[in-house]
Write an enzyme that holds these catalytic residues in place. Sequence first.
Site, PDB file in Angstrom:
ATOM      1  N   LYS A 141      23.338  15.163 -19.073  1.00 39.57           N
ATOM      2  CA  LYS A 141      22.341  15.599 -18.091  1.00 39.57           C
ATOM      3  C   LYS A 141      21.074  16.277 -18.431  1.00 39.57           C
ATOM      4  O   LYS A 141      19.881  16.466 -17.978  1.00 39.57           O
ATOM      5  CB  LYS A 141      23.125  16.532 -17.250  1.00 39.57           C
ATOM      6  CG  LYS A 141      24.132  16.068 -16.150  1.00 39.57           C
ATOM      7  CD  LYS A 141      24.763  16.700 -15.190  1.00 39.57           C
ATOM      8  CE  LYS A 141      25.622  15.865 -14.162  1.00 39.57           C
ATOM      9  NZ  LYS A 141      26.798  15.278 -14.922  1.00 39.57           N
TER      10      LYS A 141
HETATM   11  C1  LIG Z   1      27.510  14.282 -14.606  1.00 37.20           C
HETATM   12  C2  LIG Z   1      28.497  13.472 -15.392  1.00 37.20           C
HETATM   13  C3  LIG Z   1      28.887  12.383 -15.262  1.00 37.20           C
HETATM   14  C4  LIG Z   1      28.669  11.405 -13.937  1.00 37.20           C
HETATM   15  O1  LIG Z   1      27.310  10.881 -13.903  1.00 37.20           O
HETATM   16  P1  LIG Z   1      26.588  10.471 -12.563  1.00 37.20           P
HETATM   17  O2  LIG Z   1      25.083  10.459 -12.937  1.00 37.20           O
HETATM   18  O3  LIG Z   1      26.951  11.538 -11.667  1.00 37.20           O
HETATM   19  O4  LIG Z   1      27.307   9.344 -12.245  1.00 37.20           O
HETATM   20  C5  LIG Z   1      29.628  11.807 -16.121  1.00 37.20           C
HETATM   21  N1  LIG Z   1      30.090  12.490 -17.466  1.00 37.20           N
HETATM   22  C6  LIG Z   1      29.675  13.938 -17.751  1.00 37.20           C
HETATM   23  C7  LIG Z   1      30.038  14.400 -18.752  1.00 37.20           C
HETATM   24  C8  LIG Z   1      28.650  14.477 -16.616  1.00 37.20           C
HETATM   25  O5  LIG Z   1      28.365  15.431 -16.710  1.00 37.20           O
END
Ligand SMILES: *Cc1c(COP(=O)(O)O)cnc(C)c1O
Length: 474
Positions: free
Chosen positions: A120
Site C-alpha cells: 500500500k
Molecule cells: C491491502 C492488502 C491486500 C489486498 O489488496 P486489495 O488492493 O485490497 O485487493 C493484500 N495483502 C496485503 C498485505 C494488504 O495490505
Amino acid sequence: MKYISTRGGSPKLSFSEVLLTGLAPDGGLYLPETYPKFSLDSLKQLREKSYQELALTIFSHFINDIPHHDLKEITYKTYTKDVYSYARPNQDAEQITPTLELDKNLFLLSLSNGPTLAFKDIAMQFLGHIFEYVLNKKNESLNILGATSGDTGSAAEYAMKGKKGVKVFMLSPHKKMSAFQTAQMFSLQDENIFNIAIEGVFDDCQDIVKAVSNDLIFKNKNKIGAVNSINWGRILAQIVYYFKGYFDITASNEELIDVTVPTGNFGNICAGHIARMMGLPIRHLVVATNENDVLDEFFKTGNYAPRSSKKTFHTSSPSMDISKASNFERFIFDLLGREPNELKKLWSEVDQGGSFKLDLESFNRIRDFGFISSSSKHKNRIQLISEYYDKYNVIIDTHTADGIKAALDHFDDNTPMMVLETALPIKFEESIEEAIGKRPDRPEKLKNIELLPQKYEVFNNDVTQVKSFIEENS
Ligand SMILES: *Cc1c(COP(=O)(O)O)cnc(C)c1O
C-alpha cells in the site's frame, strides 16, 4: 483525460477533482473515459525506463491538469531508494519494486519495501505528495478520517506525516492490532497525525467514520476527506509496477506472462486489469483469496454474493479478510461493455445487501479479460511458508502465501508467473513462527519499535467524542 462514473449519472471530472473525491455523487466509482493503449513499439521504449521514468510516462497519460515538470517532481520525490529501503540483501532497492526468481518461471514482485512493509505504500506515498501539491494549488486543506485494522492506517500516516494542508485522524480498535502494527502507527510524533484508539472492534471504527461522513454539514465544515481504496490515485500508482515487473522478467514484448494477486478490496488487481487493457502482454490475472472466498466463487460461477462483516472470517492473512470488494464495480463496468444501466441493475441488488448472477454471455466474457481465481486456507499458507523457506531460503508472508497457492494451482511451466508480494514477513511474525519455528530477522531500524514512546487517544465507541476531537484539532 476526463473521468466518468460507473453509474453514468455524474458530471465528468478532471484528475485533480477525482483525486480529492471519494464516491461519485451518483454512488459510482470514477474511471478514465478511455484507457490509453501502448503498441508493441511504444512498449519497446518503456522497457528501457527506470521506475521513475516509467511512472511519469504512465501518469502523464492519465493526468492532464498538472504541468509536466510538476508531475515529474512529484514522481521523482515519491519513488526513491531511501523510501523503499527494505529490499532483501540480494535485491536492488534502486528498482523500487525488484523481482526475485524463486524457481524456473516463478517470480516474486517485491512491492513491500516501503516504510510500512506492505504494498500500500507504493500508492499511498504518491497520494501524500500529490495531495499536498493539489491542496496547495487550490489553497485548501483536508482532514483525512479513516478506520484501520492495521495496514491501511499505517500506510496513510507514513505518507501524510509532515505534509502541509493535511491532517490524519485514524481510528483503530483499542488493543486489537498486533504490537508491531500499533507501534508503527502510535510511535509517530508528527503534529498532523492523530491516532484514536476506540474501545470496540474494527467495524465500530468503520461505523464511526461512516456516521461522520454522512453528516454532510459536519463533513463540509471540517473538510473531511478519505484515502480509502476506491481512490483513483491509488489505482493509478499501482498500474506502474505491473509494467516494471513485466519488463524485468521477460526479454521481449512478444512474451505473455501470468500474474497472481493476493486480493481483498480488488484495488491491486484492478490496476493489473487496467495495465492489461493498456496493452501489457498479460495472459492470466489470477485472483487469490483466503477463506473469505466471495471473489473466487464469482470467477468460478458468475455468482457474486458479498457477505456481511459478521460472516467474514478472521484469518492469518488479515488484510484480505474482506467479503465485499469496494473496487469490484470498476471491473464489472468494463466487463459489461461500460453500460452504466446494466451495472446499475446489478448493483441495485448489491447495495441492498443482496447478490447477483451474471448471464452466460457476460460470464463467458470473463475469459477475454484474462481473469481466473483460487482460494487458500490457513494450512496451505503455513505449509507454503515452510516449504519456500526450506527450498529457496526465502521467507514469504501469509498474504503472499495465499498468492503462491493460487499461482501454483494455475502454473504452466511455459509461461512466466509473477506473484505480487503484498507484505513483508516481519509484519506477521506469529504466523511465520508457526510455519518455520522462528521469527524473521528485523531490520535494525525496526528492532525495538515497540519500545518507542507512543502518541494516541483512547475514546469510547462514541461518534460525538470523535467529532469534538476533530473540531478541536482541525
Ligand atoms: C491491502 C492488502 C491486500 C489486498 O489488496 P486489495 O488492493 O485490497 O485487493 C493484500 N495483502 C496485503 C498485505 C494488504 O495490505
